[in-house]
Scaffold this motif. Structure first.
Motif, short mmCIF file in Angstrom:
data_model
loop_
_atom_site.label_atom_id
_atom_site.label_comp_id
_atom_site.label_asym_id
_atom_site.label_seq_id
_atom_site.Cartn_x
_atom_site.Cartn_y
_atom_site.Cartn_z
N ALA A 88 1.59 1.97 -3.51
CA ALA A 88 0.42 2.58 -4.14
C ALA A 88 0.39 4.08 -3.88
O ALA A 88 0.08 4.88 -4.78
CB ALA A 88 -0.86 1.93 -3.62
N GLY A 89 0.73 4.48 -2.66
CA GLY A 89 0.74 5.90 -2.33
C GLY A 89 1.79 6.66 -3.12
O GLY A 89 1.54 7.78 -3.59
N PHE A 138 -7.23 8.86 -9.09
CA PHE A 138 -7.22 7.83 -8.06
C PHE A 138 -7.41 6.44 -8.66
O PHE A 138 -8.25 5.66 -8.23
CB PHE A 138 -8.30 8.09 -7.00
CG PHE A 138 -8.05 7.32 -5.73
CD1 PHE A 138 -7.13 7.77 -4.80
CD2 PHE A 138 -8.73 6.13 -5.48
CE1 PHE A 138 -6.89 7.05 -3.63
CE2 PHE A 138 -8.50 5.41 -4.31
CZ PHE A 138 -7.58 5.86 -3.39
N SER A 139 -6.64 6.14 -9.69
CA SER A 139 -6.68 4.80 -10.27
C SER A 139 -5.61 3.96 -9.60
O SER A 139 -4.48 3.86 -10.07
CB SER A 139 -6.45 4.86 -11.79
OG SER A 139 -7.52 5.49 -12.43
N LYS A 140 -5.97 3.37 -8.48
CA LYS A 140 -5.02 2.58 -7.71
C LYS A 140 -4.72 1.28 -8.43
O LYS A 140 -5.63 0.60 -8.92
CB LYS A 140 -5.60 2.28 -6.32
CG LYS A 140 -4.64 1.58 -5.38
CD LYS A 140 -5.28 1.41 -4.00
CE LYS A 140 -4.35 0.67 -3.06
NZ LYS A 140 -4.96 0.49 -1.71
N LEU A 199 0.47 -4.56 -7.10
CA LEU A 199 1.22 -4.02 -5.97
C LEU A 199 2.09 -5.10 -5.32
O LEU A 199 3.23 -4.83 -4.91
CB LEU A 199 0.26 -3.42 -4.94
CG LEU A 199 -0.50 -2.18 -5.39
CD1 LEU A 199 -1.55 -1.78 -4.35
CD2 LEU A 199 0.46 -1.02 -5.63
N LEU A 257 0.50 7.00 -6.75
CA LEU A 257 -0.55 8.01 -6.90
C LEU A 257 0.01 9.42 -6.83
O LEU A 257 -0.41 10.31 -7.58
CB LEU A 257 -1.61 7.80 -5.83
CG LEU A 257 -2.52 6.57 -6.01
CD1 LEU A 257 -3.41 6.38 -4.79
CD2 LEU A 257 -3.36 6.69 -7.28
N ASP A 291 0.82 -1.22 0.00
CA ASP A 291 0.00 0.00 0.00
C ASP A 291 0.85 1.27 0.00
O ASP A 291 0.42 2.32 -0.50
CB ASP A 291 -0.93 0.01 1.21
CG ASP A 291 -2.16 -0.86 0.99
OD1 ASP A 291 -2.42 -1.25 -0.16
OD2 ASP A 291 -2.87 -1.15 1.98
#
Length: 319
Positions: free
Chosen positions: A137-138, A154-156, A162, A141, A134
């Motif tokens: 992911a941050g 916000f297309s994670k 990941l 973004l 995660d």
């Protein structure tokens, strides 16, 4: 981990954060310091990678400034565990209710002489900072929003993606960020593939290919010292050859005394050193020769660096 750090800062009033290089330890420390000061409590930060202060000077600071509203932060303790242990022992008897936060790389040290590390007794109390999927992911973004100039993006990436990225890059946020920057256009269009070599390719294209030979040579000399988490003294750099990198922000200039007469240079993050040297494309033998040549050159140009280079090399060989 921030919640656990804050708990330990309250009781038992100290903690030690360990993590791999480029995992975000210093950023975390600065954030904690800012939060502490936001509560009108003073925080004092010492980076063992960038200080010329002696342990006795650090102990004097603790004696002078310690009270129940103060937080002391010592970063990069893996570079001089004896210094860090002196600070810890002195703080224990002279804390006056203050708090202590230690940070350093998570390394396993095996001393061939059989000597114990000064911080061995504290390791069981240390917290480990681990980069999780995660977290990647941050980072993605943040880079995607900057690339697209769209704070609302916000297309994670999918969970499986990941996990793959985490397996590929581990906790190295510098290498991961460079790889994302290389493939950012494709990534923001939903093509989630990254490769390990993307990081070095981005660094090569961004910093090395647009520089001439002399500029590259000086930048790579700074990269060699970055591997040892050392700054390069002014006398060991051709200043005209690093103006490009100073302007771009990849190299920073710092002064080491109040007058600023003694100037040193370092990369924006020491973790970039490995990437730059990888991007240079040397064979293993060529790389080892280049590193040796640069260390000898810096030592000749500034004899005061000799002991520091020797100490950092010994530390690196024990990790």
């Amino acid at each position: 981990i921030t919640d656990e750090i804050e708990k330990r800062i309250e009781y038992p009033s100290w903690t030690w954060i360990r993590g791999r290089g480029s995992a975000g330890k210093t950023v975390l420390a600065i954030q904690i310091a800012l939060d502490y000061e936001a509560g009108l409590h003073p925080a004092y930060y010492l980076d063992l990678a960038k200080t010329d202060a002696s342990a006795s000077e650090a102990l004097d600071v603790i004696t002078t400034l310690a009270d129940d509203q103060v937080l002391f932060i010592v970063d990069n303790v893996h570079l001089d565990e004896g210094f860090a242990r002196d600070v810890f022992d002195h703080w224990k008897v002279a804390s006056m209710g203050s708090r202590l936060l230690l940070l350093g790389r998570d390394v396993s040290i095996s001393d061939p002489r059989g000597a114990a590390s000064p911080l061995d007794e504290l390791r069981k109390e240390a917290l480990t900072l681990e980069v999780k999927p995660d977290d990647l992911a941050g980072v993605f973004l943040r880079l995607a929003r900057r690339f697209l100039s769209s704070p609302s993006y916000f297309s994670k990436p999918p969970h499986e993606t990941l996990q793959d990225w985490h397996h590929l890059f581990g906790g190295d946020l510098i290498a991961f960020s460079a790889a994302v920057a290389k493939r950012i256009e494709r990534l923001t269009n939903g093509v989630w593939q990254l490769q390990a070599q993307d990081a070095a390719e981005y660094v090569r294209e961004t910093y090395l290919e647009r520089a001439n030979e002399a500029e590259r040579h000086n930048l790579l000399r700074i990269a060699v010292l970055a591997q040892l988490e050392m700054d390069v003294p002014e006398g060991a750099i051709e200043l005209a050859k690093i103006k490009l990198f100073l302007r771009d922000g990849v190299v920073h200039r710092i002064g080491r005394d109040l007058s600023g007469r003694y100037e040193y240079y370092h990369l924006v993050h020491p973790g970039l050193g490995d990437l730059l040297l990888t991007a240079a494309g040397y064979s293993l033998d060529e790389l080892n020769q280049f590193i040796s040549e640069q260390l000898r050159y810096v030592a000749r140009r500034n004899p005061f660096c000799v002991m520091q280079i020797a100490s950092r090399l010994e530390s690196a060989n024990r990790q």
